[in-house]
Enzyme design. Sequence first.
Site, mmCIF file in Angstrom:
data_model
loop_
_atom_site.group_PDB
_atom_site.id
_atom_site.type_symbol
_atom_site.label_atom_id
_atom_site.label_comp_id
_atom_site.label_asym_id
_atom_site.label_seq_id
_atom_site.Cartn_x
_atom_site.Cartn_y
_atom_site.Cartn_z
ATOM 1 N N HIS A 1 -7.998 3.741 -3.933
ATOM 2 C CA HIS A 1 -9.213 4.055 -3.180
ATOM 3 C C HIS A 1 -9.468 5.552 -3.202
ATOM 4 O O HIS A 1 -8.559 6.368 -3.144
ATOM 5 C CB HIS A 1 -9.201 3.478 -1.761
ATOM 6 N N ARG B 1 -13.906 4.602 -0.303
ATOM 7 C CA ARG B 1 -13.735 4.811 1.139
ATOM 8 C C ARG B 1 -14.800 5.782 1.632
ATOM 9 O O ARG B 1 -15.060 6.809 1.001
ATOM 10 C CB ARG B 1 -12.345 5.390 1.415
ATOM 11 N N ASP C 1 -6.783 9.841 -2.377
ATOM 12 C CA ASP C 1 -7.513 10.882 -1.648
ATOM 13 C C ASP C 1 -8.853 11.214 -2.320
ATOM 14 O O ASP C 1 -9.648 10.343 -2.578
ATOM 15 C CB ASP C 1 -6.642 12.133 -1.501
ATOM 16 N N GLU D 1 -13.801 3.679 7.078
ATOM 17 C CA GLU D 1 -12.831 4.374 7.923
ATOM 18 C C GLU D 1 -13.389 4.671 9.316
ATOM 19 O O GLU D 1 -14.598 4.909 9.488
ATOM 20 C CB GLU D 1 -12.414 5.685 7.245
ATOM 21 N N ASP E 1 -1.001 15.644 6.425
ATOM 22 C CA ASP E 1 -1.983 15.053 5.518
ATOM 23 C C ASP E 1 -3.225 15.942 5.468
ATOM 24 O O ASP E 1 -4.243 15.650 6.086
ATOM 25 C CB ASP E 1 -2.335 13.646 6.003
ATOM 26 N N GLU F 1 -11.993 8.663 -1.602
ATOM 27 C CA GLU F 1 -12.764 8.936 -0.396
ATOM 28 C C GLU F 1 -13.837 9.990 -0.625
ATOM 29 O O GLU F 1 -13.793 10.740 -1.610
ATOM 30 C CB GLU F 1 -11.840 9.342 0.748
ATOM 31 N N TYR G 1 0.839 -1.206 0.000
ATOM 32 C CA TYR G 1 0.000 0.000 0.000
ATOM 33 C C TYR G 1 0.867 1.246 0.000
ATOM 34 O O TYR G 1 1.898 1.299 0.684
ATOM 35 C CB TYR G 1 -0.874 -0.023 1.255
ATOM 36 N N CYS H 1 -7.090 13.909 7.972
ATOM 37 C CA CYS H 1 -6.833 12.513 8.328
ATOM 38 C C CYS H 1 -8.126 11.871 8.802
ATOM 39 O O CYS H 1 -8.908 12.485 9.543
ATOM 40 C CB CYS H 1 -5.775 12.455 9.429
ATOM 41 N N ASP I 1 -3.572 5.171 -2.347
ATOM 42 C CA ASP I 1 -4.494 6.171 -1.811
ATOM 43 C C ASP I 1 -4.473 7.388 -2.739
ATOM 44 O O ASP I 1 -3.452 8.075 -2.852
ATOM 45 C CB ASP I 1 -4.016 6.543 -0.405
ATOM 46 N N ASN J 1 -9.145 -0.581 8.301
ATOM 47 C CA ASN J 1 -7.915 0.186 8.459
ATOM 48 C C ASN J 1 -7.422 0.044 9.897
ATOM 49 O O ASN J 1 -7.957 0.664 10.810
ATOM 50 C CB ASN J 1 -8.164 1.662 8.120
#
Length: 282
Positions: free
Chosen positions: A114, A159, A89, A189, A60, A116, A45, A124, A87, A211
């Site tokens: 993924h 996500r 985002d 998440e 982040d 989100e 990942y 985060c 990721d 996660n």
Amino acid sequence: MTAQKTPGQRFRQAVLSSKEPLQIVGTINAYCARMAKLAGHRAIYLSGAGVSNASLGLPDLGMTALHDVLIDAARITDNVDLPLLVDIDTVWGSALNIARTVTQMIKAGVAAVHIEDQVSEKRCGHRPGKQLVSAAAMKDRIKAAVDAKTDPHFVIMARTDAIQGEGINGALDRVAQYIEAGADMLFIEAVTELTDYRLFTQNQSVPVMANITEFGVTPLFTLAQLQSVNVSMALYPLSAFRAMNQAASNVYQTLHEKGTQRGILHTMQTREELYQNLGYEG
């Protein structure tokens, strides 16, 4: 001659063939990916937070761009053949940007991404104050990603960060819509109770990922616990990175305070171990 499987096919096979939840470990660079493979892991990942923190020295908070993530991903896929989940985002903008992101990730040898449902100015997933786009807007993101796939086996994982603000029922409603839009897998998440995962796995027809990040709101559930609620994947996004940071900080402090590293050599990987991992002699 049998056609070689694509990264997306290999990722799907790893998920579906695993007797217990597939462990997906964070690798912030190509050397970490090599170490993960040598340890026996079957999937790796690249974390968006990891790119921000390790490559750019930033928090982040949605300050990375496609290029920042893509260059780290390509360095990893050039080095190891394990399927890589990345990721991406909130996918950096419009449907055209989403399409470009997906095609570039496939070209770079990535197996899965993924997306989100936070707003572009994201936070985060284990911090307070997250804000989400509407379910309809997230469906548009997913549809744009699915339509852009040049490999039908490439995995689009959705996500949701909805549990914090909308509760379990709100998150369940959202992920049902995300699957309808074409999401292949789910990333739930900030789950706080083990039994909550079962609500997602029993109501949805696609694999679910947990996660298991440190120092967040999700307890450090074991593989056996996750298996008991039918979770298919367990993600450890920054576990090695956190350990590396602590080790490096100790070295810097020791050198500054004592003027020598003699007392901490036992904490270091030796030159020979490094060369062995890199296949130096070959």
